[in-house]
Design a protein around this motif. Sequence first.
Motif, PDB file in Angstrom:
ATOM      1  N   SER A 183       0.760  -1.122   0.123  1.00 54.46           N
ATOM      2  CA  SER A 183       0.070  -0.020  -0.144  1.00 54.46           C
ATOM      3  C   SER A 183       0.713   1.349  -0.152  1.00 54.46           C
ATOM      4  CB  SER A 183      -0.968   0.059   1.163  1.00 54.46           C
ATOM      5  OG  SER A 183      -0.140   0.160   2.336  1.00 54.46           O
ATOM      6  N   GLU A 184       0.152   2.439  -0.299  1.00 51.97           N
ATOM      7  CA  GLU A 184       0.938   3.577  -0.317  1.00 51.97           C
ATOM      8  C   GLU A 184       1.490   4.132   0.920  1.00 51.97           C
ATOM      9  OE1 GLU A 184       0.574   8.454  -1.908  1.00 51.97           O
ATOM     10  OE2 GLU A 184      -1.272   7.005  -2.330  1.00 51.97           O
ATOM     11  N   PHE A 185       2.825   4.481   0.968  1.00 46.80           N
ATOM     12  CA  PHE A 185       3.251   4.790   2.252  1.00 46.80           C
ATOM     13  C   PHE A 185       4.326   6.050   1.971  1.00 46.80           C
ATOM     14  CE2 PHE A 185       7.163   4.563   4.754  1.00 46.80           C
ATOM     15  CZ  PHE A 185       6.952   4.688   6.130  1.00 46.80           C
ATOM     16  N   LEU A 186       4.092   6.997   2.992  1.00 46.60           N
ATOM     17  CA  LEU A 186       5.209   8.156   2.822  1.00 46.60           C
ATOM     18  C   LEU A 186       5.414   8.598   4.352  1.00 46.60           C
ATOM     19  CD1 LEU A 186       4.273  10.376  -0.319  1.00 46.60           C
ATOM     20  CD2 LEU A 186       6.351   8.929   0.393  1.00 46.60           C
TER      21      LEU A 186
ATOM     22  N   GLY B 218       1.795   4.076  14.065  1.00 43.28           N
ATOM     23  CA  GLY B 218       1.341   5.009  12.886  1.00 43.28           C
ATOM     24  C   GLY B 218       2.497   5.186  12.203  1.00 43.28           C
ATOM     25  N   SER B 219       2.486   6.482  11.399  1.00 40.46           N
ATOM     26  CA  SER B 219       3.634   6.631  10.436  1.00 40.46           C
ATOM     27  C   SER B 219       4.639   7.313  10.979  1.00 40.46           C
ATOM     28  CB  SER B 219       3.062   7.224   9.148  1.00 40.46           C
ATOM     29  OG  SER B 219       1.856   6.350   8.612  1.00 40.46           O
TER      30      SER B 219
ATOM     31  N   ASP C 174       3.362   7.397  16.554  1.00 43.25           N
ATOM     32  CA  ASP C 174       2.407   7.656  17.705  1.00 43.25           C
ATOM     33  C   ASP C 174       2.838   7.341  19.124  1.00 43.25           C
ATOM     34  OD1 ASP C 174       0.986   8.640  15.624  1.00 43.25           O
ATOM     35  OD2 ASP C 174      -0.403   7.028  15.586  1.00 43.25           O
ATOM     36  N   ALA C 175       3.882   6.376  19.177  1.00 51.16           N
ATOM     37  CA  ALA C 175       3.980   5.924  20.573  1.00 51.16           C
ATOM     38  C   ALA C 175       5.276   6.809  21.237  1.00 51.16           C
ATOM     39  CB  ALA C 175       4.708   4.382  20.451  1.00 51.16           C
ATOM     40  N   GLY C 176       6.128   7.564  20.184  1.00 50.83           N
ATOM     41  CA  GLY C 176       7.170   8.127  20.816  1.00 50.83           C
ATOM     42  C   GLY C 176       8.264   8.570  19.944  1.00 50.83           C
TER      43      GLY C 176
END
Length: 235
Positions: free
Chosen positions: A2-5, A125-126, A161-163
């Motif tokens: 899938s698209e990822f940036l 998250g990204s 998202d975690a740090g």
Amino acid sequence: MSEFLPSISPEIASIAPGFRALSIRVAATKLTVPDFGTQQLQAACGFVQTGGPTWADAHLQAWAEVFRTFGAKPQRTPCSAEALRKRVLKDGGLPAIDPVVDLYNAISLRYAIPVGGENLSAYIGSPRLVIADGSELFDTMKAGEPATESPEVGEVIWRDDAGVTCRRWNWRQGVRTRLSATDQHMWFILESLPQMPLEALHQAGEELMQGIAHMMPGSVIDSHLITLSCISAEN
């Protein structure tokens, strides 16, 4: 795939005008050529000892200036490419760590460019490049024991998202997202400033992708160039 940036905060433009990065994602297969990374690392160490690329000094000096802009002291906490280069020039080489880590360290040395390698499966998250507010948490090791610390206010960090996943832009990676050749979902970020030719950035990325494909035949690999102008257009 899938698209990822990854995302980059528009505030980065005031710290490092002209910053651009190559984002490479890998759906990895089983490692079948484990010695390749170490061989490339040894060759890259030899190249550094003969002088390295013609833009090396200018590019690493530009990174030092960027670090000073957000309050870091590059003599004490240099960018990752400068840290590797100093070790090679002092010790004559680098020890093997892991086949994939050795490969991306070789690319960093050969092209005088900070290269990060991350276990994408460990991300929440990204990835995003932002200015720290000081409340973020960074997992590290101190005296051989797991520890947690926070970045300084105004520090440039990679995070999810975690740090924090990497402090002082590309100085020190965290433990949680650390990469190894056994990981199936890999992400690499090659970070350059205008003092490095754009063509050389693409060459570095191509060499990394070819190396991964050779070590792990059948891996699915994609890459994207990220520039501040692209980020500005999206905001």
